[in-house]
Each structure stands twice: as C-alpha cells, then as structure tokens.
Design an enzyme around this catalytic site. Structure first.
Site, PDB file in Angstrom:
ATOM      1  N   HIS A   1      -4.190  -4.693  27.917  1.00  0.00           N
ATOM      2  CA  HIS A   1      -2.945  -4.569  27.159  1.00  0.00           C
ATOM      3  C   HIS A   1      -2.558  -3.094  27.040  1.00  0.00           C
ATOM      4  O   HIS A   1      -3.357  -2.207  27.373  1.00  0.00           O
ATOM      5  CB  HIS A   1      -3.094  -5.204  25.767  1.00  0.00           C
ATOM      6  CG  HIS A   1      -4.139  -4.574  24.906  1.00  0.00           C
ATOM      7  ND1 HIS A   1      -5.332  -5.181  24.595  1.00  0.00           N
ATOM      8  CD2 HIS A   1      -4.172  -3.370  24.288  1.00  0.00           C
ATOM      9  CE1 HIS A   1      -6.055  -4.385  23.835  1.00  0.00           C
ATOM     10  NE2 HIS A   1      -5.377  -3.270  23.635  1.00  0.00           N
TER      11      HIS A   1
HETATM   12  P1  TYD Z   1      -8.034  -7.669  21.297  1.00  0.00           P
HETATM   13  O1  TYD Z   1      -7.360  -6.435  20.801  1.00  0.00           O
HETATM   14  O2  TYD Z   1      -7.261  -8.573  22.199  1.00  0.00           O
HETATM   15  O3  TYD Z   1      -9.416  -7.291  22.004  1.00  0.00           O
HETATM   16  P2  TYD Z   1      -9.710  -6.550  23.370  1.00  0.00           P
HETATM   17  O4  TYD Z   1      -8.483  -5.780  23.732  1.00  0.00           O
HETATM   18  O5  TYD Z   1     -10.873  -5.691  23.091  1.00  0.00           O
HETATM   19  O6  TYD Z   1     -10.061  -7.558  24.404  1.00  0.00           O
HETATM   20  O7  TYD Z   1      -8.541  -8.460  20.050  1.00  0.00           O
HETATM   21  C1  TYD Z   1      -9.347  -9.624  20.160  1.00  0.00           C
HETATM   22  C2  TYD Z   1      -9.085 -10.507  18.945  1.00  0.00           C
HETATM   23  O8  TYD Z   1      -9.485  -9.851  17.754  1.00  0.00           O
HETATM   24  C3  TYD Z   1      -7.623 -10.870  18.797  1.00  0.00           C
HETATM   25  O9  TYD Z   1      -7.548 -12.216  18.384  1.00  0.00           O
HETATM   26  C4  TYD Z   1      -7.147  -9.983  17.674  1.00  0.00           C
HETATM   27  C5  TYD Z   1      -8.391  -9.748  16.851  1.00  0.00           C
HETATM   28  N1  TYD Z   1      -8.416  -8.391  16.228  1.00  0.00           N
HETATM   29  C6  TYD Z   1      -8.236  -8.278  14.865  1.00  0.00           C
HETATM   30  O10 TYD Z   1      -8.040  -9.282  14.146  1.00  0.00           O
HETATM   31  N2  TYD Z   1      -8.277  -7.023  14.295  1.00  0.00           N
HETATM   32  C7  TYD Z   1      -8.477  -5.920  15.027  1.00  0.00           C
HETATM   33  O11 TYD Z   1      -8.510  -4.779  14.471  1.00  0.00           O
HETATM   34  C8  TYD Z   1      -8.648  -6.048  16.459  1.00  0.00           C
HETATM   35  C9  TYD Z   1      -8.872  -4.851  17.323  1.00  0.00           C
HETATM   36  C10 TYD Z   1      -8.620  -7.306  17.006  1.00  0.00           C
END
Ligand code: TYD
Length: 139
Positions: free
Chosen positions: A56
C-alpha cells in the site's frame, strides 16, 4: 500526488551507545532524528519468510522502519521506479515519505520490524490498490 525520487530515500543512522563494560548496545531516537512527531508505534513479528506485508501507499502518513532484530527487504515504488532496500541493523532506519508504495518481504526467522509513524491509524489514508496508486501519481 507529488512523486518522490527513490534515490533521495535514505537510511538514517540511529545513535548507538555501546556500553564500555561490554553490557551491550542502546539506540535512541529523539528530537531531530525524524522529520515528524511520532504519533503511533507498531511492530511486525512472526512473519513467515514467504509472506509479504505492506502492499500500500499512504496519502499523508510518514513512516520510519527499523529492523530491531533479523532482516527483511523493503521494496519501494514511486509509480515509475522500484528500489529494494534491505533492513538488517537496529541502529539504522528507513524513512518512507508519504506517497510511496511499499512492500515488505523476505523476513528472516525472528525478524522484528518496528514502525514509527506520523499519524494515528486511519484507513482513509491508505491507498491499497496499485492501479489506483498509479492513477494518483500520474495526476
Ligand atoms: P496493514 O496496515 O494492512 O498491515 P501491513 O501493511 O503490515 O500488511 O494492517 C493489517 C491490519 O491491522 C488491518 O486490518 C488494519 C489493522 N491495523 C490497525 O488496526 N491499527 C494499526 O495501527 C495498523 C498498522 C493496522
């Protein structure tokens, strides 16, 4: 969205205080090390080596990543260039400005990725679709 030259994205040294009596190292991030105020801290761990995280870009959020333990690769993409950076030292971090697509992969066993970021969690700040990202950077 402003396009940032990936060559300008740098690893930042984090001050390391080595104990003179051999009791190990201490690293500290304070004041002017980062160009943003830290609003949130989170960390990735137990990531299988075959898995990829990230995938992302952020509209506004700025991020500083550190391999507290182990190593992993960060693939940066600005819509026209791609660049791979390996993080494998707890005394050096990668500053990712807003508007950069990133993927984290090839986590070593026991790797821990610490993430210091400029904003609280806000799903509306994410661009999770790569084609939508390309559309935005072309504008
Ligand atoms: P995501 O940012 O998509 O993780 P990555 O980019 O590392 O693969 O986040 C994964 C899940 O966690 C998504 O459902 C959102 C949740 N999340 C939170 O609730 N709070 C946060 O601070 C972060 C970073 C993620």
């Amino acid at each position: 969205m402003k396009q940032i030259d990936l060559d300008k994205i740098e690893l930042i040294e984090i001050r390391k205080i080595s104990d003179p009596d051999g009791r190990g190292n201490l690293s500290v991030i304070e004041k002017d090390v980062l160009p943003f105020v830290i609003k949130r801290v989170y960390y990735l761990y137990d990531v299988p080596s075959s898995s990829s995280r990230g995938g992302h870009a952020h509209k506004k959020l700025q991020q500083f990543l550190i391999a507290l333990s182990g190593s992993f690769d960060v693939v940066l993409d600005n819509g026209t260039q791609r660049r791979n950076m390996t993080l494998n030292r707890p005394d050096r971090g990668l500053l990712i400005p807003n508007g950069i697509w990133r993927e984290l992969e090839h986590f070593s066993s026991g790797a821990v990725c610490l993430s210091l970021v400029s904003a609280e969690y806000d799903e509306s700040d994410y661009i999770r679709d790569y084609d939508a990202y390309l559309e935005r950077v072309k504008k």
